[in-house]
Design an enzyme around this catalytic site. Sequence first.
Site, short mmCIF file in Angstrom:
data_model
loop_
_atom_site.label_atom_id
_atom_site.label_comp_id
_atom_site.label_asym_id
_atom_site.label_seq_id
_atom_site.Cartn_x
_atom_site.Cartn_y
_atom_site.Cartn_z
N MET A 125 25.40 43.51 22.61
CA MET A 125 24.17 43.30 21.95
C MET A 125 24.27 43.68 20.32
O MET A 125 24.63 44.69 20.05
CB MET A 125 23.01 43.96 22.72
CG MET A 125 22.73 44.07 24.11
SD MET A 125 21.50 45.04 24.62
CE MET A 125 22.29 46.70 24.75
N ILE B 258 25.88 52.05 26.76
CA ILE B 258 26.92 52.50 25.75
C ILE B 258 26.41 52.35 24.16
O ILE B 258 26.02 51.33 23.77
CB ILE B 258 28.00 51.94 25.79
CG1 ILE B 258 28.70 51.99 27.10
CG2 ILE B 258 29.21 52.34 24.60
CD1 ILE B 258 29.72 51.25 27.53
N GLY C 26 21.70 47.80 18.19
CA GLY C 26 23.09 47.38 18.61
C GLY C 26 23.85 48.21 19.47
O GLY C 26 24.07 49.42 19.35
N SER C 27 24.30 47.65 20.53
CA SER C 27 25.22 48.31 21.58
C SER C 27 25.71 47.58 22.63
O SER C 27 26.05 46.17 22.31
CB SER C 27 23.99 49.26 22.12
OG SER C 27 22.78 48.86 22.47
N ARG C 28 25.92 48.03 23.86
CA ARG C 28 26.67 47.26 24.93
C ARG C 28 26.19 47.98 26.25
O ARG C 28 25.88 49.11 26.55
CB ARG C 28 28.15 47.41 24.79
CG ARG C 28 29.17 46.51 25.71
CD ARG C 28 30.25 46.88 25.41
NE ARG C 28 31.15 47.65 26.29
CZ ARG C 28 32.31 48.10 26.20
NH1 ARG C 28 32.86 47.92 25.12
NH2 ARG C 28 32.85 48.83 27.31
#
Length: 232
Positions: free
Chosen positions: A102, A159, A189-191
Amino acid sequence: MSLYNTISNTMVPVHKEGYKFILAFLAGSLVLGWIWDPLFWIGLLLTAWCAYFFRDPERVTPLDDDLVISPADGRVSSIIKMKPPQELGLGDEEMLRISVFMNVFNCHVNRAPMSGNVTQIVYRSGSFLNAELDKASEENERNGMVIDSAHGPIGVVQIAGLVARRIVCWTNTNDQLGAGERFGLIRFGSRLDVFLPMDATPRVCLDQTAIAGETVLAEFKSAKGKTVSRKA
């Protein structure tokens, strides 16, 4: 169509987690504007972006226990076979891992990829490397959740990334989640990693755009006739 319906169909709801940030951005804009007028408009643009970041639109989720639905908006950044994080207790055998990255413009509300009972939630502190890096799965701050689905336990891992500094999970152990149901978010912002049994078949490709609660990431069996869906 009335003006009310037009606005309702255009405006996207904002998740309650974002209200304090939007107000902080707005207050900052007013202070900056008091110092120098042009800074107010810059701050106002950033406030609008903040509201956009915390948007929480409705999604239409396919209702099929054989389908794995994307838990996040973003780009499919990885489809590999690897061992799941040890803290999830999913064993030492390889599983299918599908990752969705993301960026700061994606909707960051996370949704359950499959229906089932939440058997475990484990938070682990760590670094804040770029979430696109593969080693981020092991070194970054993360929050893992195990869902006992119709096809056995699956792992869902939030994450943190280079910019993200706060993982939010409002789901608890023993909660019953439906596919596409909201369970948390990550700020800025991440995953999301999804760990699946090896008999799951990927239904996405690398760099494909995924939509949380709607895009089918993988499938356990052939689709059975017409797929039913619901809004969430």
